[in-house]
Motif scaffolding. Structure first.
Motif, PDB file in Angstrom:
ATOM      1  N   TRP A  95       0.782  -1.275  -0.034  1.00  0.00           N
ATOM      2  CA  TRP A  95      -0.115  -0.096  -0.236  1.00  0.00           C
ATOM      3  C   TRP A  95       0.738   1.227  -0.116  1.00  0.00           C
ATOM      4  CZ3 TRP A  95      -0.895   4.383   2.765  1.00  0.00           C
ATOM      5  CH2 TRP A  95      -1.778   5.013   2.331  1.00  0.00           C
ATOM      6  N   TRP A  96       1.942   1.334   0.710  1.00  0.00           N
ATOM      7  CA  TRP A  96       2.929   2.408   0.858  1.00  0.00           C
ATOM      8  C   TRP A  96       3.539   2.625  -0.379  1.00  0.00           C
ATOM      9  CZ3 TRP A  96       1.976   5.717   4.696  1.00  0.00           C
ATOM     10  CH2 TRP A  96       1.619   5.251   5.873  1.00  0.00           C
ATOM     11  N   ILE A  97       3.907   1.573  -1.071  1.00  0.00           N
ATOM     12  CA  ILE A  97       4.899   1.912  -2.474  1.00  0.00           C
ATOM     13  C   ILE A  97       3.602   2.295  -3.401  1.00  0.00           C
ATOM     14  CG2 ILE A  97       5.746   0.442  -4.192  1.00  0.00           C
ATOM     15  CD1 ILE A  97       7.109  -1.533  -2.174  1.00  0.00           C
ATOM     16  N   VAL A  98       2.412   1.756  -3.420  1.00  0.00           N
ATOM     17  CA  VAL A  98       1.616   1.835  -4.635  1.00  0.00           C
ATOM     18  C   VAL A  98       0.410   3.024  -4.245  1.00  0.00           C
ATOM     19  CG1 VAL A  98      -0.085   0.787  -6.156  1.00  0.00           C
ATOM     20  CG2 VAL A  98       1.881  -0.644  -5.325  1.00  0.00           C
ATOM     21  N   GLU A  99      -0.027   2.897  -3.168  1.00  0.00           N
ATOM     22  CA  GLU A  99      -1.307   3.915  -3.007  1.00  0.00           C
ATOM     23  C   GLU A  99      -1.170   5.160  -2.192  1.00  0.00           C
ATOM     24  OE1 GLU A  99      -4.966   2.269  -2.081  1.00  0.00           O
ATOM     25  OE2 GLU A  99      -4.882   0.656  -3.494  1.00  0.00           O
ATOM     26  N   ALA A 100       0.180   5.173  -1.312  1.00  0.00           N
ATOM     27  CA  ALA A 100       0.105   6.273  -0.625  1.00  0.00           C
ATOM     28  C   ALA A 100       0.248   7.731  -1.305  1.00  0.00           C
ATOM     29  CB  ALA A 100       1.644   6.249   0.296  1.00  0.00           C
ATOM     30  N   PRO A 101      -0.664   8.654  -0.914  1.00  0.00           N
ATOM     31  CA  PRO A 101      -0.802   9.650  -1.733  1.00  0.00           C
ATOM     32  C   PRO A 101       0.491  10.745  -1.958  1.00  0.00           C
ATOM     33  CG  PRO A 101      -2.350   9.519   0.000  1.00  0.00           C
ATOM     34  CD  PRO A 101      -1.642   8.462   0.223  1.00  0.00           C
TER      35      PRO A 101
END
Length: 171
Positions: A95-101
């Motif tokens: 999530w941190w690699i792909v989605e973190a804004p």
């Protein structure tokens, strides 16, 4: 005489990525990279990360692979993620690699401590000395700041907060 090229064991670990196995789930959620995994000696891998089986690791430095794997498994991973109350206010590693804004910011923290006559320092809330440091915000602070906490997280965090302080969190 030229030697026959042998494929790396890493490549053999790219087994079926379309099915969310326990190993793939753990790899998606874990911060351990493939490079860190294979930098360990065989003995360290046996004791720390392996139990005699090959675990599935993928290159977390390759954003394209991370996006594909996250897109395939996001829904199921997040459903499983919610089942553990310890995950409230956190996210799986992908999530941190792909989605973190946006990246995490640095926040000022005040640390209280005692300094003993022999020079030792012990950090404690009751300390009489203070030290201010810039530190990266926690996952929970980040998610609260960007209003990304989900209802299940707020519920779990409120339960924990009531246990320890008697106060509740607000969105």
């Amino acid at each position: 005489m030229p030697r026959k090229k042998v494929k790396s064991k890493r490549i053999n670990n790219f087994i079926n990525l379309k099915k969310l196995t326990e190993d793939l789930y753990n790899s998606i959620c874990s911060r351990i990279t493939m490079e860190e995994m294979f930098d360990k000696s065989d003995k360290e891998r046996q004791g720390l990360f392996f139990d005699g089986r090959d675990y599935l690791f993928f290159d977390k430095g390759n954003i394209k692979i991370c996006k594909e794997i996250w897109k395939m498994h996001k829904t199921e991973v997040m459903k499983r993620w919610q089942l553990d109350k310890n995950n409230a206010g956190k996210r799986p590693y992908l999530w941190w690699i792909v989605e973190a804004p946006e990246p995490k910011i640095k926040v000022k923290r005040i640390h209280k401590y005692y300094k003993y006559p022999d020079g030792q320092i012990r950090y404690t809330e009751a300390g009489d000395l203070k030290e201010e440091r810039l530190e990266e915000e926690t996952e929970r602070e980040y998610l609260q700041r960007l209003n990304l906490l989900e209802e299940w997280e707020l519920k779990d965090l409120n339960e924990l907060s009531k246990l320890y302080t008697g106060a509740s969190l607000k969105r």
